[in-house]
Design an enzyme around this catalytic site. Structure first.
Site, PDB file in Angstrom:
ATOM      1  N   CYS A 246       1.064   2.557  12.052  1.00  8.35           N
ATOM      2  CA  CYS A 246       2.042   2.179  11.031  1.00  8.35           C
ATOM      3  C   CYS A 246       2.395   3.416  10.220  1.00  8.35           C
ATOM      4  O   CYS A 246       1.842   4.502  10.428  1.00  8.35           O
ATOM      5  CB  CYS A 246       1.504   1.073  10.132  1.00  8.35           C
ATOM      6  SG  CYS A 246       0.079   1.546   9.132  1.00  8.35           S
TER       7      CYS A 246
ATOM      8  N   HIS B 160       0.833  -1.198   0.000  1.00  9.25           N
ATOM      9  CA  HIS B 160       0.000   0.000   0.000  1.00  9.25           C
ATOM     10  C   HIS B 160       0.864   1.243   0.000  1.00  9.25           C
ATOM     11  O   HIS B 160       2.040   1.207   0.362  1.00  9.25           O
ATOM     12  CB  HIS B 160      -0.944   0.013   1.203  1.00  9.25           C
ATOM     13  CG  HIS B 160      -0.270  -0.193   2.528  1.00  9.25           C
ATOM     14  ND1 HIS B 160       0.106  -1.444   2.973  1.00  9.25           N
ATOM     15  CD2 HIS B 160       0.109   0.673   3.496  1.00  9.25           C
ATOM     16  CE1 HIS B 160       0.671  -1.333   4.154  1.00  9.25           C
ATOM     17  NE2 HIS B 160       0.700  -0.051   4.502  1.00  9.25           N
TER      18      HIS B 160
END
Length: 695
Positions: A190, A66
């Protein structure tokens, strides 16, 4: 064009791919082909850079590469079901279900929330089973639409707001505290804040429910976060930090027993983290969240767990160097300005006397700007600039030591670190003394802050007790034991440097040039830059020459890439690279070597060797021509602090042309290389905050 997040044209079923690089590249190409992104290479590079930081494979045959990318115009999901699976770094083997999550760089909160719902749905066995059983791309789209709320029905997903887990299982004795289920709070985050953040939150919540403990999670995602009530934190027995980035407002958890890990461990081993949190809560000597933890800094409040000591030490030293640079840059440039001919000239370093201290602008007896030194307004202003710059440079070692200690112990380490650095200056232990003093102060502060203390004493810990104790320990060791041998070593090192001439100086220039061009802002580059900057405080010809060699070599990579991509061999570079090349002219001229990172990341096997050769040529020639720089930064814009200018220009031109010719030849006469999974250039990409300097 559909505004839905996933459409059938973004789905591939039962396809074969060689490796994860090819998987990501093909999915990125599908996103661009559907008009949802403008540049497949740029999207690939952004997703690949994220993959290099931490592999995105997850247990259960899942991978979620991603990125947030400027190339993306419509938030999109691209899906591939692979046969056979491809290794994405998961502990249990290859992944056969791969989602590329592509978000715009300025994605709205609603878009990020949609993408995070997919990540959370991947934790549900029925969802992944449905993906494996799907017969057509339309079946996959229907499943995903339902999961992310774009279909007619919505799969239930854990709420974004933190909710306490309701124990529905018997609690093992090891998870009881004072006869009741343990109370744990957790924070997950994250780098992108889209996928792993929420998957770890859900995995920990599920593990808490299964084990019967009372566990509440605060996911800190890209779209913001809802802070846990302070009453919940205060009542908790322990805290779990499963993070790849800094915990926001960490001071809220001060004094709590803590377990720290990367966010992926929160997904892969949530039960183990819960058990460790209960164990540390029962251990009176276990790790604690530091009192007075910084809420916004990039420093960790303790050495990171589950990370090697080598990596921790690298992070600590680079933090110190990064915070030190502004002191040196500002001070060095002021000293360089004071050398301008219409101010003090180079002689002001020896002749300014008390002009900058015992005068004010309204007490000058010789006010005319045209008066020659040591008279006149111009000379007085030069003396003022020299005084301010010299004082600023005097903070070099204390600031280095202070912020090394800060990187270890957070704010309580700053004062003892500065004191230990000042002691190093007092003992003539210099740069090495600052390194040692900062490490001693930081670890002393960290150790003093670990024990649990009564609540009434916590407020005194970061402002009195920790600084006092750490200052005594670190500075005492420097004065009593370590300072003298380090000072002797620094004397020998400076003598060696000042004695270099001829071939020895050229070899040093070549070595420094290679170091500056190796990782473009990473640890090796910073070591060379810090070595040169530290020498400026000596104000010797040799130290000025080292600074010039480092600055010239650091300018070569971006200028070489700019020359090759915009003039020599345009067709060998992508459109995006040519745009980067145009920007690299200014970056290189300003001594910002990070301008070459996009080229090195895209084609490291050809770009990095070209940079190394060009940097070695530039560094060696700079020393051969005895070029001196009295400024620590600025590139061509501090020409007034460089002598001789012809030597500076010739060395820079030779290195730039060498790099450009080599990279052109390699691109033209060698086969295009596959993007490798690790390269020196990636080191720089891993720094949490890239400095806008060449160090």
């Amino acid at each position: 064009m559909s505004s839905k997040t996933i459409i059938p044209e973004l789905v591939e079923l039962d396809v074969g791919r060689a490796d994860k690089s090819e998987v990501i590249r093909e999915l990125a190409a599908h996103v661009v082909a559907q008009g949802r992104a403008t540049d497949a290479d740029a999207l690939y590079e952004d997703a690949w850079a994220r993959e290099q930081k931490d592999e995105t494979g997850l247990p259960g045959g899942i991978a979620i590469p991603h990125a947030k990318s400027a190339a993306v115009t419509v938030p999109s999901l691209a899906f591939a079901r692979l046969k056979p699976g491809v290794d994405f770094g998961a502990s249990d083997g290859p992944a056969d279900l791969v989602f590329l999550i592509a978000a715009p760089a300025d994605a709205a909160e609603t878009h990020l929330a949609v993408l995070s719902k997919l990540a959370r749905s991947l934790m549900l066995d029925e969802f992944t089973a449905g993906l494996r059983a799907a017969k057509t791309p339309q079946d996959v789209v229907a499943l995903v639409d339902e999961a992310i709320g774009e279909g007619e029905a919505t799969v239930a997903a854990p709420a974004a707001a933190p909710q306490a887990a309701r124990p529905d299982a018997a609690v093992a004795d090891g998870l009881l505290i004072d006869g009741r289920p343990a109370r744990i709070v957790a924070v997950t985050s994250c780098a992108t804040g889209i996928a792993h953040t929420f998957m770890a939150a859900d995995a920990l919540t599920a593990a808490g429910t299964k084990s019967g403990v009372d566990l509440v999670v605060e996911p800190q995602g890209s779209s913001g976060y809802q802070a846990l009530p302070q009453s919940v934190i205060d009542a908790a027995d322990a805290v779990i930090f499963a993070n790849d980035v800094d915990v926001r407002e960490e001071a809220r958890f001060a004094g709590k027993p803590v377990v720290r890990s990367g966010v992926k461990r929160g997904i892969e081993q949530p039960a183990a983290l819960v058990a460790e949190a209960v164990a540390v809560a029962k251990d009176p000597n276990g790790a604690r969240v530091q009192a007075g933890a910084n809420t916004t800094s990039g420093a960790s409040s303790a050495p990171s767990q589950n990370v090697s000591w080598g990596r921790n030490l690298q992070r600590i030293l680079l933090t110190g160097v990064s915070y030190m640079i502004p002191f040196v840059a500002g001070g060095g440039l002021l000293v360089a300005i004071s050398f301008l001919p219409f101010l003090g000239g180079y002689g002001i370093a020896l002749a300014h006397g008390d002009s900058g201290v015992n005068n004010a602008v309204y007490t000058l007896q010789h006010f005319a700007i045209w008066n020659l030194p040591p008279e006149g307004l111009g000379y007085y202003l030069g003396a003022i600039a020299f005084e301010i710059g010299s004082v600023s440079l005097g903070f070099l070692v204390p600031a280095l030591a202070g912020y090394i200690a800060f990187a270890i112990a957070d704010r309580p380490g700053i004062a003892p670190g500065f004191v230990a650095g000042a002691i190093a200056v007092f003992m003539n232990a210099g740069f090495l003394g600052g390194l040692v003093g900062g490490l001693l102060a930081g670890f002393a502060a960290w150790l003093i802050g670990r024990p649990t203390v009564p609540r009434w004493l916590r407020g005194l810990m970061p402002v009195v007790i920790i600084p006092l104790g750490a200052s005594i320990i670190a500075s005492g060791l420097m004065l009593l034991i370590l300072g003298a041998p380090i000072a002797w070593l620094m004397t020998q090192l400076n003598g060696f440097l000042n004695g270099l001439s001829g071939g020895g100086a050229i070899v040093l220039g070549i070595i420094l040039g290679l170091m500056m061009c190796f990782d473009l802002g990473g640890p090796v580059n910073k070591v060379a830059y810090a070595f040169a900057v530290a020498g400026l405080a000596q104000q010797t010809d040799a130290s000025f020459q080292v600074m010039a060699a480092v600055m010239i070599a650091g300018m070569v990579p971006p200028l070489g890439m700019a020359l090759a991509s915009t003039l020599l061999y345009r067709r060998g570079f992508t459109e995006v690279e040519r745009e980067n090349g145009a920007a690299a002219w200014l970056l290189g001229a300003s001594f910002i070597s990070e301008g070459a990172i996009p080229f090195a990341a895209a084609d490291p096997l050809r770009v990095i060797p070209a940079n190394l050769v060009g940097g070695a040529v530039a560094g060696g020639l700079a020393m051969a021509f005895a070029v001196e720089s009295r400024a620590p930064h600025g590139g061509v814009f501090v020409f007034f602090a460089i002598d001789p200018l012809w030597g500076f220009a010739l060395a820079l031109l030779a290195g730039t042309v060498t790099t450009a010719l080599i990279v052109t030849a390699l691109k033209r006469f060698t086969a295009p290389g596959r993007r490798v999974e690790s390269a020196p250039a990636d080191t720089a990409a891993e720094q949490p905050v890239r400095e806008t300097v060449a160090a």
